[in-house]
Design a protein around this motif. Structure first.
Motif, PDB file in Angstrom:
ATOM      1  N   LYS A 160       0.859  -1.184   0.000  1.00 67.00           N
ATOM      2  CA  LYS A 160       0.000   0.000   0.000  1.00 67.00           C
ATOM      3  C   LYS A 160       0.896   1.235   0.000  1.00 67.00           C
ATOM      4  CE  LYS A 160      -3.676  -2.213   2.712  1.00 67.00           C
ATOM      5  NZ  LYS A 160      -4.480  -2.134   3.970  1.00 67.00           N
ATOM      6  N   LEU A 161       0.585   2.213  -0.836  1.00 69.47           N
ATOM      7  CA  LEU A 161       1.355   3.451  -0.932  1.00 69.47           C
ATOM      8  C   LEU A 161       0.566   4.595  -0.322  1.00 69.47           C
ATOM      9  CD1 LEU A 161       3.688   5.235  -1.976  1.00 69.47           C
ATOM     10  CD2 LEU A 161       2.481   5.349  -4.178  1.00 69.47           C
ATOM     11  N   HIS A 162       1.220   5.331   0.555  1.00 67.70           N
ATOM     12  CA  HIS A 162       0.605   6.511   1.174  1.00 67.70           C
ATOM     13  C   HIS A 162       1.527   7.699   0.949  1.00 67.70           C
ATOM     14  CE1 HIS A 162      -1.675   8.869   4.160  1.00 67.70           C
ATOM     15  NE2 HIS A 162      -0.494   9.309   4.562  1.00 67.70           N
ATOM     16  N   ILE A 163       1.053   8.706   0.221  1.00 67.41           N
ATOM     17  CA  ILE A 163       1.834   9.922   0.001  1.00 67.41           C
ATOM     18  C   ILE A 163       1.532  10.878   1.148  1.00 67.41           C
ATOM     19  CG2 ILE A 163       2.311  11.861  -1.530  1.00 67.41           C
ATOM     20  CD1 ILE A 163       3.236   9.173  -2.625  1.00 67.41           C
ATOM     21  N   GLY A 164       2.544  11.155   1.949  1.00 68.20           N
ATOM     22  CA  GLY A 164       2.324  12.027   3.088  1.00 68.20           C
ATOM     23  C   GLY A 164       3.517  12.038   4.017  1.00 68.20           C
ATOM     24  N   ASP A 165       3.363  12.694   5.132  1.00 71.99           N
ATOM     25  CA  ASP A 165       4.419  12.896   6.113  1.00 71.99           C
ATOM     26  C   ASP A 165       4.519  11.718   7.068  1.00 71.99           C
ATOM     27  OD1 ASP A 165       6.359  14.576   7.633  1.00 71.99           O
ATOM     28  OD2 ASP A 165       4.791  14.434   9.158  1.00 71.99           O
ATOM     29  N   GLY A 166       5.738  11.189   7.250  1.00 72.63           N
ATOM     30  CA  GLY A 166       5.931  10.044   8.113  1.00 72.63           C
ATOM     31  C   GLY A 166       5.610  10.308   9.569  1.00 72.63           C
ATOM     32  N   PHE A 167       5.884  11.521  10.038  1.00 71.44           N
ATOM     33  CA  PHE A 167       5.567  11.888  11.415  1.00 71.44           C
ATOM     34  C   PHE A 167       4.071  11.754  11.685  1.00 71.44           C
ATOM     35  CE2 PHE A 167       9.752  13.576  11.902  1.00 71.44           C
ATOM     36  CZ  PHE A 167       9.963  13.716  13.266  1.00 71.44           C
ATOM     37  N   ALA A 168       3.282  12.379  10.808  1.00 70.14           N
ATOM     38  CA  ALA A 168       1.830  12.355  10.995  1.00 70.14           C
ATOM     39  C   ALA A 168       1.295  10.934  10.914  1.00 70.14           C
ATOM     40  CB  ALA A 168       1.157  13.233   9.938  1.00 70.14           C
ATOM     41  N   TYR A 169       1.842  10.132  10.013  1.00 74.47           N
ATOM     42  CA  TYR A 169       1.364   8.760   9.857  1.00 74.47           C
ATOM     43  C   TYR A 169       1.643   7.940  11.110  1.00 74.47           C
ATOM     44  CZ  TYR A 169       0.316   4.275   7.735  1.00 74.47           C
ATOM     45  OH  TYR A 169      -0.241   3.041   7.462  1.00 74.47           O
ATOM     46  N   LEU A 170       2.838   8.083  11.677  1.00 71.24           N
ATOM     47  CA  LEU A 170       3.180   7.329  12.874  1.00 71.24           C
ATOM     48  C   LEU A 170       2.273   7.699  14.044  1.00 71.24           C
ATOM     49  CD1 LEU A 170       7.089   7.427  12.726  1.00 71.24           C
ATOM     50  CD2 LEU A 170       5.653   5.384  12.557  1.00 71.24           C
ATOM     51  N   LYS A 171       1.973   8.982  14.175  1.00 74.07           N
ATOM     52  CA  LYS A 171       1.115   9.437  15.280  1.00 74.07           C
ATOM     53  C   LYS A 171      -0.269   8.790  15.222  1.00 74.07           C
ATOM     54  CE  LYS A 171       3.334  13.950  15.842  1.00 74.07           C
ATOM     55  NZ  LYS A 171       3.189  15.420  15.671  1.00 74.07           N
ATOM     56  N   GLU A 172      -0.704   8.450  14.024  1.00 74.02           N
ATOM     57  CA  GLU A 172      -2.043   7.880  13.843  1.00 74.02           C
ATOM     58  C   GLU A 172      -2.043   6.358  13.812  1.00 74.02           C
ATOM     59  OE1 GLU A 172      -3.370   9.624  10.235  1.00 74.02           O
ATOM     60  OE2 GLU A 172      -3.482  11.667  11.045  1.00 74.02           O
ATOM     61  N   ASN A 173      -0.890   5.742  13.983  1.00 67.51           N
ATOM     62  CA  ASN A 173      -0.813   4.278  13.852  1.00 67.51           C
ATOM     63  C   ASN A 173       0.052   3.668  14.958  1.00 67.51           C
ATOM     64  OD1 ASN A 173      -2.063   3.343  11.030  1.00 67.51           O
ATOM     65  ND2 ASN A 173      -1.112   5.364  10.771  1.00 67.51           N
ATOM     66  N   GLU A 174      -0.338   3.857  16.193  1.00 62.49           N
ATOM     67  CA  GLU A 174       0.378   3.264  17.308  1.00 62.49           C
ATOM     68  C   GLU A 174       0.051   1.773  17.432  1.00 62.49           C
ATOM     69  OE1 GLU A 174      -0.140   5.342  20.960  1.00 62.49           O
ATOM     70  OE2 GLU A 174       0.629   7.249  20.193  1.00 62.49           O
ATOM     71  N   ASN A 175       1.025   1.007  17.951  1.00 64.29           N
ATOM     72  CA  ASN A 175       0.850  -0.435  18.201  1.00 64.29           C
ATOM     73  C   ASN A 175       0.332  -1.174  16.973  1.00 64.29           C
ATOM     74  OD1 ASN A 175       1.486  -0.162  21.057  1.00 64.29           O
ATOM     75  ND2 ASN A 175      -0.536   0.816  21.242  1.00 64.29           N
ATOM     76  N   THR A 176       1.004  -0.984  15.853  1.00 64.54           N
ATOM     77  CA  THR A 176       0.482  -1.499  14.585  1.00 64.54           C
ATOM     78  C   THR A 176       1.458  -2.412  13.844  1.00 64.54           C
ATOM     79  OG1 THR A 176      -0.831   0.515  14.317  1.00 64.54           O
ATOM     80  CG2 THR A 176      -0.500  -0.829  12.353  1.00 64.54           C
ATOM     81  N   TYR A 177       2.764  -2.156  13.918  1.00 63.75           N
ATOM     82  CA  TYR A 177       3.710  -2.815  13.012  1.00 63.75           C
ATOM     83  C   TYR A 177       4.728  -3.698  13.738  1.00 63.75           C
ATOM     84  CZ  TYR A 177       1.757   0.290   9.541  1.00 63.75           C
ATOM     85  OH  TYR A 177       0.877   0.937   8.701  1.00 63.75           O
ATOM     86  N   ASP A 178       5.088  -4.780  13.060  1.00 63.34           N
ATOM     87  CA  ASP A 178       6.143  -5.665  13.560  1.00 63.34           C
ATOM     88  C   ASP A 178       7.527  -5.107  13.240  1.00 63.34           C
ATOM     89  OD1 ASP A 178       4.485  -7.933  14.531  1.00 63.34           O
ATOM     90  OD2 ASP A 178       3.913  -8.046  12.412  1.00 63.34           O
ATOM     91  N   VAL A 179       7.661  -4.530  12.064  1.00 65.68           N
ATOM     92  CA  VAL A 179       8.945  -3.966  11.621  1.00 65.68           C
ATOM     93  C   VAL A 179       8.690  -2.625  10.959  1.00 65.68           C
ATOM     94  CG1 VAL A 179      10.910  -4.230  10.048  1.00 65.68           C
ATOM     95  CG2 VAL A 179      10.065  -6.211  11.326  1.00 65.68           C
ATOM     96  N   ILE A 180       9.521  -1.643  11.297  1.00 62.55           N
ATOM     97  CA  ILE A 180       9.486  -0.332  10.646  1.00 62.55           C
ATOM     98  C   ILE A 180      10.857  -0.054  10.053  1.00 62.55           C
ATOM     99  CG2 ILE A 180       9.150   2.154  10.931  1.00 62.55           C
ATOM    100  CD1 ILE A 180       7.351   1.533  13.325  1.00 62.55           C
ATOM    101  N   ILE A 181      10.883   0.265   8.775  1.00 58.99           N
ATOM    102  CA  ILE A 181      12.135   0.566   8.070  1.00 58.99           C
ATOM    103  C   ILE A 181      12.080   2.006   7.579  1.00 58.99           C
ATOM    104  CG2 ILE A 181      13.580   0.013   6.067  1.00 58.99           C
ATOM    105  CD1 ILE A 181      12.436  -2.863   6.262  1.00 58.99           C
ATOM    106  N   THR A 182      13.066   2.798   7.961  1.00 58.72           N
ATOM    107  CA  THR A 182      13.148   4.175   7.493  1.00 58.72           C
ATOM    108  C   THR A 182      14.268   4.283   6.483  1.00 58.72           C
ATOM    109  OG1 THR A 182      12.324   5.028   9.600  1.00 58.72           O
ATOM    110  CG2 THR A 182      13.439   6.582   8.161  1.00 58.72           C
TER     111      THR A 182
END
Length: 309
Positions: A160-182
Motif C-alpha cells: 500500500k502506498l501513502h503519500i504524506g508525512d511520516g511523522f503524521a502517519y506514525l502518530k495515527e498508527n500506534e501499536n500497529t507494526y512488527d517492523v518499521i524501516i526508514t
C-alpha cells in the motif's frame, strides 16, 4: 507513411528537449555530487544522458543515465541509488530487521520512494501487508519511469502506498507494526527530522511487542559523531540498539550504516531469527545471506571504540 510522420516529429522533439536539459551538478559530461555532509570529497559519475529533472515541492529530483552504473537517482545533489549497486543497500536495510524478527506480518516503510525496499520485503512469505509512506510523490513517479527494476516493488498486491508525512502517519498508527524501516536520505532537507529523538519515539510507539526498527545510519568513516548521537538517543528509547554496515560503492566512502532497535529487552539482533533457504539466497539475493547478517555488526576498532557506549 503519413500516420508515422507525427510520431517521428514527436521523437525528434523529445531528443531536442533531452539535449537541452542541464543541471548544475553536471559539467563536461560528468555528474559531481554536492558536498553536503562530506566536505573535501565528492563522488563523480560519467553521464550519458539526462533523463529527468524537476524541482518538486520538497527537493531537487534528477535522474540520469550513466556510462557504467546504469540509471542514477539523485536528490538535492546527492546520489540515492544506481542500477549497478542499489541491491546491496536495499537488501541489507530490509533483510537485517526482517530476518531478526521471528514472524513479521505487518511492515511499514518510511521514505524509500524508489520502491527498492518494497521489492525486498515482499520476498518474505510471512509478511502479509506492507505500507510505504513517502512525502515526495515526484520520487515515486520518477522511479517508476526510470528505475523499473526497483519500482517493481510497488506492483505487489501486499503493498500500500501513502503519500504524506511520516511523522503524521506514525502518530495515527500506534501499536500497529512488527517492523518499521526508514529509508531516508541524509539528515538535510526533508529527511533531517528523521534522525531526531522525537521520530525514534514515534517509531517505538508504532511497534507491536517484539518489534524492530531499522533506519539508514550514515557512514562510519565520515559521521561517527552523528551516529553516536543517534545511537545515544535510541538507547534511551529502546532497550536494544545496534549499528551495522554494508558495502555500497557509490555511497560516500563506499559504505552505509544501519541502526537497528528492538523494544524487546535482551533481543539479539545480530543473529537471524529466521533464514532464507539457500536456494533463495542463490537465486533471489545478490548481497545478503545469513553469514553476512551477523558479520554486518562487526565493527573496525575505530568505530567500535566510538559507538560501543
Amino acid at each position: 507513411m503519413l500516420q508515422g510522420k507525427p510520431d517521428c516529429c514527436l521523437a525528434q522533439q523529445r531528443r531536442i528537449r533531452k539535449q537541452e536539459m542541464s543541471h548544475p551538478n553536471i559539467k563536461d559530461g560528468w555528474f559531481k555530487e554536492s558536498q553536503a555532509l562530506w566536505p573535501g570529497q565528492a563522488m563523480t559519475l560519467q553521464v550519458k544522458e539526462i533523463l529527468h529533472q524537476e524541482k518538486s515541492q520538497f527537493q531537487d529530483v534528477l535522474v540520469f543515465q550513466s556510462t557504467n552504473h546504469g540509471n542514477v537517482l539523485v536528490l538535492d545533489g546527492v546520489i540515492q541509488a544506481t542500477e549497478r549497486d542499489e541491491f546491496s543497500y536495499q537488501e541489507m536495510i530490509a533483510h537485517l530487521p526482517l530476518n531478526a524478527h521471528a514472524n513479521p506480518k505487518k511492515v511499514l516503510v518510511i521514505g524509500g520512494g524508489d520502491g527498492g525496499v518494497l521489492r525486498e520485503i515482499v520476498k518474505h512469505d510471512c509478511v502479509e501487508e506492507v505500507t510505504l509512506v513517502e512525502i515526495d510523490e515526484a520520487v515515486v513517479k520518477a522511479s517508476k519511469k526510470f528505475l523499473p527494476a526497483m519500482a517493481v516493488g510497488f506492483q505487489h498486491p501486499k503493498v500500500k502506498l501513502h503519500i504524506g508525512d511520516g511523522f503524521a502517519y506514525l502518530k495515527e498508527n500506534e501499536n500497529t507494526y512488527d517492523v518499521i524501516i526508514t529509508d531516508s536520505s541524509d539528515p538535510v532537507g526533508p529527511a533531517e527530522s528523521l534522525f531526531g529523538e522525537t521520530f525514534y519515539d514515534l517509531m517505538r510507539k508504532a511497534l507491536l511487542p517484539g518489534g524492530i526498527i531499522c533506519t539508514q545510519g550514515e557512514c562510519q568513516w565520515l559521521h561517527l559523531p552523528l551516529i553516536r548521537s543517534v545511537l545515544t538517543h535510541a538507547r534511551t528509547i529502546f532497550p536494544v540498539a545496534e549499528y551495522a554496515w554494508a558495502s555500497v560503492p557509490t555511497y560516500p566512502c563506499g559504505n552505509m550504516g544501519f541502526i537497528l532497535c528492538s523494544n524487546e529487552p535482551g533481543k539479539d539482533l545480530k543473529t537471524p531469527a529466521r533464514y532464507f533457504e539457500r536456494s533463495v539466497e542463490d537465486k533471489k539475493l545478490r548481497y545478503y545471506n545469513r553469514e553476512v547478517h551477523s558479520a554486518a555488526f562487526v565493527l573496525p576498532q575505530f568505530a567500535k571504540a566510538a559507538l560501543e557506549v
